[in-house]
Design a protein around this motif. Structure first.
Motif, PDB file in Angstrom:
ATOM      1  N   ALA B  87      74.386  37.777 -21.640  1.00 18.41           N
ATOM      2  CA  ALA B  87      75.730  37.207 -21.520  1.00 18.41           C
ATOM      3  C   ALA B  87      76.647  37.981 -22.458  1.00 18.41           C
ATOM      4  O   ALA B  87      76.208  38.895 -23.159  1.00 18.41           O
ATOM      5  CB  ALA B  87      75.726  35.727 -21.921  1.00 18.41           C
ATOM      6  N   VAL B  88      77.911  37.584 -22.454  1.00 18.92           N
ATOM      7  CA  VAL B  88      78.846  38.110 -23.457  1.00 18.92           C
ATOM      8  C   VAL B  88      79.031  37.030 -24.517  1.00 18.92           C
ATOM      9  O   VAL B  88      79.309  35.872 -24.180  1.00 18.92           O
ATOM     10  CB  VAL B  88      80.204  38.489 -22.840  1.00 18.92           C
ATOM     11  CG1 VAL B  88      81.139  39.027 -23.927  1.00 18.92           C
ATOM     12  CG2 VAL B  88      80.020  39.528 -21.741  1.00 18.92           C
ATOM     13  N   TYR B  89      78.866  37.394 -25.748  1.00 17.97           N
ATOM     14  CA  TYR B  89      79.004  36.458 -26.857  1.00 17.97           C
ATOM     15  C   TYR B  89      80.281  36.768 -27.619  1.00 17.97           C
ATOM     16  O   TYR B  89      80.524  37.905 -28.018  1.00 17.97           O
ATOM     17  CB  TYR B  89      77.787  36.542 -27.785  1.00 17.97           C
ATOM     18  CG  TYR B  89      76.535  36.043 -27.117  1.00 17.97           C
ATOM     19  CD1 TYR B  89      75.779  36.881 -26.292  1.00 17.97           C
ATOM     20  CD2 TYR B  89      76.124  34.718 -27.268  1.00 17.97           C
ATOM     21  CE1 TYR B  89      74.642  36.414 -25.654  1.00 17.97           C
ATOM     22  CE2 TYR B  89      74.989  34.242 -26.634  1.00 17.97           C
ATOM     23  CZ  TYR B  89      74.250  35.094 -25.824  1.00 17.97           C
ATOM     24  OH  TYR B  89      73.136  34.620 -25.185  1.00 17.97           O
ATOM     25  N   PHE B  90      81.088  35.734 -27.789  1.00 18.34           N
ATOM     26  CA  PHE B  90      82.357  35.878 -28.499  1.00 18.34           C
ATOM     27  C   PHE B  90      82.328  35.096 -29.795  1.00 18.34           C
ATOM     28  O   PHE B  90      81.906  33.940 -29.828  1.00 18.34           O
ATOM     29  CB  PHE B  90      83.523  35.348 -27.658  1.00 18.34           C
ATOM     30  CG  PHE B  90      83.867  36.182 -26.466  1.00 18.34           C
ATOM     31  CD1 PHE B  90      83.431  35.814 -25.205  1.00 18.34           C
ATOM     32  CD2 PHE B  90      84.650  37.313 -26.593  1.00 18.34           C
ATOM     33  CE1 PHE B  90      83.756  36.581 -24.095  1.00 18.34           C
ATOM     34  CE2 PHE B  90      84.988  38.083 -25.489  1.00 18.34           C
ATOM     35  CZ  PHE B  90      84.535  37.704 -24.239  1.00 18.34           C
ATOM     36  N   CYS B  91      82.834  35.718 -30.816  1.00 19.31           N
ATOM     37  CA  CYS B  91      83.067  35.058 -32.087  1.00 19.31           C
ATOM     38  C   CYS B  91      84.555  34.696 -32.142  1.00 19.31           C
ATOM     39  O   CYS B  91      85.400  35.399 -31.552  1.00 19.31           O
ATOM     40  CB  CYS B  91      82.722  36.019 -33.219  1.00 19.31           C
ATOM     41  SG  CYS B  91      83.065  35.415 -34.864  1.00 19.31           S
ATOM     42  N   ALA B  92      84.886  33.608 -32.815  1.00 20.29           N
ATOM     43  CA  ALA B  92      86.281  33.203 -32.952  1.00 20.29           C
ATOM     44  C   ALA B  92      86.485  32.542 -34.306  1.00 20.29           C
ATOM     45  O   ALA B  92      85.517  32.168 -34.980  1.00 20.29           O
ATOM     46  CB  ALA B  92      86.687  32.245 -31.829  1.00 20.29           C
ATOM     47  N   SER B  93      87.741  32.406 -34.701  1.00 20.65           N
ATOM     48  CA  SER B  93      88.033  31.711 -35.958  1.00 20.65           C
ATOM     49  C   SER B  93      89.345  30.963 -35.832  1.00 20.65           C
ATOM     50  O   SER B  93      90.181  31.269 -34.970  1.00 20.65           O
ATOM     51  CB  SER B  93      88.103  32.698 -37.132  1.00 20.65           C
ATOM     52  OG  SER B  93      89.268  33.502 -37.060  1.00 20.65           O
ATOM     53  N   SER B  94      89.519  29.976 -36.692  1.00 21.52           N
ATOM     54  CA  SER B  94      90.765  29.220 -36.737  1.00 21.52           C
ATOM     55  C   SER B  94      90.848  28.495 -38.077  1.00 21.52           C
ATOM     56  O   SER B  94      89.881  28.446 -38.837  1.00 21.52           O
ATOM     57  CB  SER B  94      90.847  28.203 -35.600  1.00 21.52           C
ATOM     58  OG  SER B  94      90.003  27.091 -35.872  1.00 21.52           O
ATOM     59  N   GLN B  95      92.016  27.910 -38.325  1.00 21.35           N
ATOM     60  CA  GLN B  95      92.110  26.982 -39.434  1.00 21.35           C
ATOM     61  C   GLN B  95      91.387  25.705 -39.028  1.00 21.35           C
ATOM     62  O   GLN B  95      91.290  25.383 -37.841  1.00 21.35           O
ATOM     63  CB  GLN B  95      93.572  26.680 -39.760  1.00 21.35           C
ATOM     64  CG  GLN B  95      94.337  27.872 -40.304  1.00 21.35           C
ATOM     65  CD  GLN B  95      93.863  28.312 -41.671  1.00 21.35           C
ATOM     66  OE1 GLN B  95      92.920  27.760 -42.254  1.00 21.35           O
ATOM     67  NE2 GLN B  95      94.501  29.337 -42.203  1.00 21.35           N
ATOM     68  N   ASP B  96      90.927  24.981 -40.013  1.00 20.79           N
ATOM     69  CA  ASP B  96      90.196  23.747 -39.714  1.00 20.79           C
ATOM     70  C   ASP B  96      91.098  22.559 -39.987  1.00 20.79           C
ATOM     71  O   ASP B  96      90.919  21.826 -40.941  1.00 20.79           O
ATOM     72  CB  ASP B  96      88.943  23.680 -40.592  1.00 20.79           C
ATOM     73  CG  ASP B  96      88.171  22.384 -40.388  1.00 20.79           C
ATOM     74  OD1 ASP B  96      87.562  21.898 -41.347  1.00 20.79           O
ATOM     75  OD2 ASP B  96      88.207  21.859 -39.255  1.00 20.79           O
ATOM     76  N   SER B  97      92.116  22.383 -39.181  1.00 20.28           N
ATOM     77  CA  SER B  97      92.998  21.247 -39.406  1.00 20.28           C
ATOM     78  C   SER B  97      93.796  20.967 -38.148  1.00 20.28           C
ATOM     79  O   SER B  97      94.504  21.827 -37.644  1.00 20.28           O
ATOM     80  CB  SER B  97      93.941  21.536 -40.575  1.00 20.28           C
ATOM     81  OG  SER B  97      94.744  22.657 -40.311  1.00 20.28           O
ATOM     82  N   GLY B  98      93.682  19.745 -37.668  1.00 19.73           N
ATOM     83  CA  GLY B  98      94.526  19.267 -36.585  1.00 19.73           C
ATOM     84  C   GLY B  98      94.693  20.245 -35.447  1.00 19.73           C
ATOM     85  O   GLY B  98      93.738  20.795 -34.932  1.00 19.73           O
ATOM     86  N   LEU B  99      95.919  20.456 -35.052  1.00 17.97           N
ATOM     87  CA  LEU B  99      96.202  21.316 -33.918  1.00 17.97           C
ATOM     88  C   LEU B  99      95.899  22.777 -34.182  1.00 17.97           C
ATOM     89  O   LEU B  99      95.645  23.538 -33.255  1.00 17.97           O
ATOM     90  CB  LEU B  99      97.668  21.170 -33.510  1.00 17.97           C
ATOM     91  CG  LEU B  99      98.063  19.821 -32.933  1.00 17.97           C
ATOM     92  CD1 LEU B  99      99.528  19.817 -32.555  1.00 17.97           C
ATOM     93  CD2 LEU B  99      97.205  19.477 -31.722  1.00 17.97           C
ATOM     94  N   ALA B 100      95.904  23.188 -35.441  1.00 16.73           N
ATOM     95  CA  ALA B 100      95.639  24.599 -35.749  1.00 16.73           C
ATOM     96  C   ALA B 100      94.255  25.004 -35.276  1.00 16.73           C
ATOM     97  O   ALA B 100      93.998  26.173 -34.987  1.00 16.73           O
ATOM     98  CB  ALA B 100      95.791  24.844 -37.246  1.00 16.73           C
ATOM     99  N   GLY B 101      93.343  24.038 -35.213  1.00 19.90           N
ATOM    100  CA  GLY B 101      91.997  24.348 -34.757  1.00 19.90           C
ATOM    101  C   GLY B 101      91.939  24.808 -33.309  1.00 19.90           C
ATOM    102  O   GLY B 101      90.997  25.474 -32.901  1.00 19.90           O
TER     103      GLY B 101
END
Lengths: 112, 115
Positions: B87-101
């Protein structure tokens, strides 16, 4: 997370406005609507997010009617580079982003 | 500057091998994710991780394990690879708060082929 339904595919031509509608009949009061775009061989890219009425940014507009059971992503004057898959996601304000499931999305093909 | 990077871009290996995919983000985000996109193009979250907790999608086999040496890295280790892991594996990131996630930044993906 609320279930969403989108058209499988759409076709358009350069310069036209494209509207992609997503149905989410079971949306909860604290749910928000988020749209992503995925180009071939790339990871998804966040486009826009909203709760009600209208949200606009430099890429797109998001229209959400009062009952919030659907939402429409509007892409003004599309170009060939807008050919991509567009995903609609619905989830709560807090914590839902840890459980995202991208459905089949809408495959938009823009023609010359 | 690349926001979320993954290595390798392509990985071809044989059944039964153990492999790792590396992910790094320079956005200062505090939550990172791994997703799997299968041949039908469905994209499903596998893990969500920050310094407080690891959330595992219950459908992910325990042959898969995320390892985070620090806040900017979340590597994916896969033991005893199977054909179905292709498969294709994707890494991702975000802030850990409310809508920012929900505003997640994805890497370019790693195409894993198990033969």
């Amino acid at each position: 997370l609320a279930k969403t339904t989108q058209p499988i595919s759409m076709d358009s031509y350069e310069g036209q406005e494209v509207n992609i509608t997503c149905s989410h009949n079971n949306i909860a009061t604290n749910d928000y609507i988020t749209w992503y775009q995925q180009f071939p061989s790339q990871g998804p890219r966040f486009i826009i997010q909203g709760y009600k009425t209208k949200v606009t940014n430099e890429v797109a507009s998001l229209f959400i009617p009062a009952d919030r059971k659907s939402s429409t992503l509007s892409l003004p004057r599309v170009s060939l580079s807008d050919t991509a898959v567009y995903y609609c996601l619905v989830g709560p304000f807090s914590g839902g982003y840890n459980k995202l499931i991208f459905g089949a999305g809408t495959r938009l093909a823009v023609h010359p | 500057d690349t926001a979320v990077s993954q290595t390798p871009k392509y990985l071809v290996t044989q059944m039964g091998n153990d492999k790792s995919i590396k992910c790094e983000q320079n956005l200062g985000h505090d939550t990172m994710y791994w997703y799997k996109q299968d041949s039908k193009k469905f994209l499903k979250i596998m893990f969500s991780y920050n310094n407080k907790e690891l959330i595992i999608n219950e459908t992910v086999p325990n042959r898969f394990s995320p390892k985070s040496p620090d806040k900017a890295h979340l590597n994916l280790h896969i033991n005893s690879l199977e054909l179905g892991d292709s498969a294709v594996y994707f890494c991702a990131s975000s802030q850990d708060s409310g809508l920012a996630g929900y505003e997640q930044y994805f890497g370019p993906g790693t195409r894993l082929t198990v033969t």
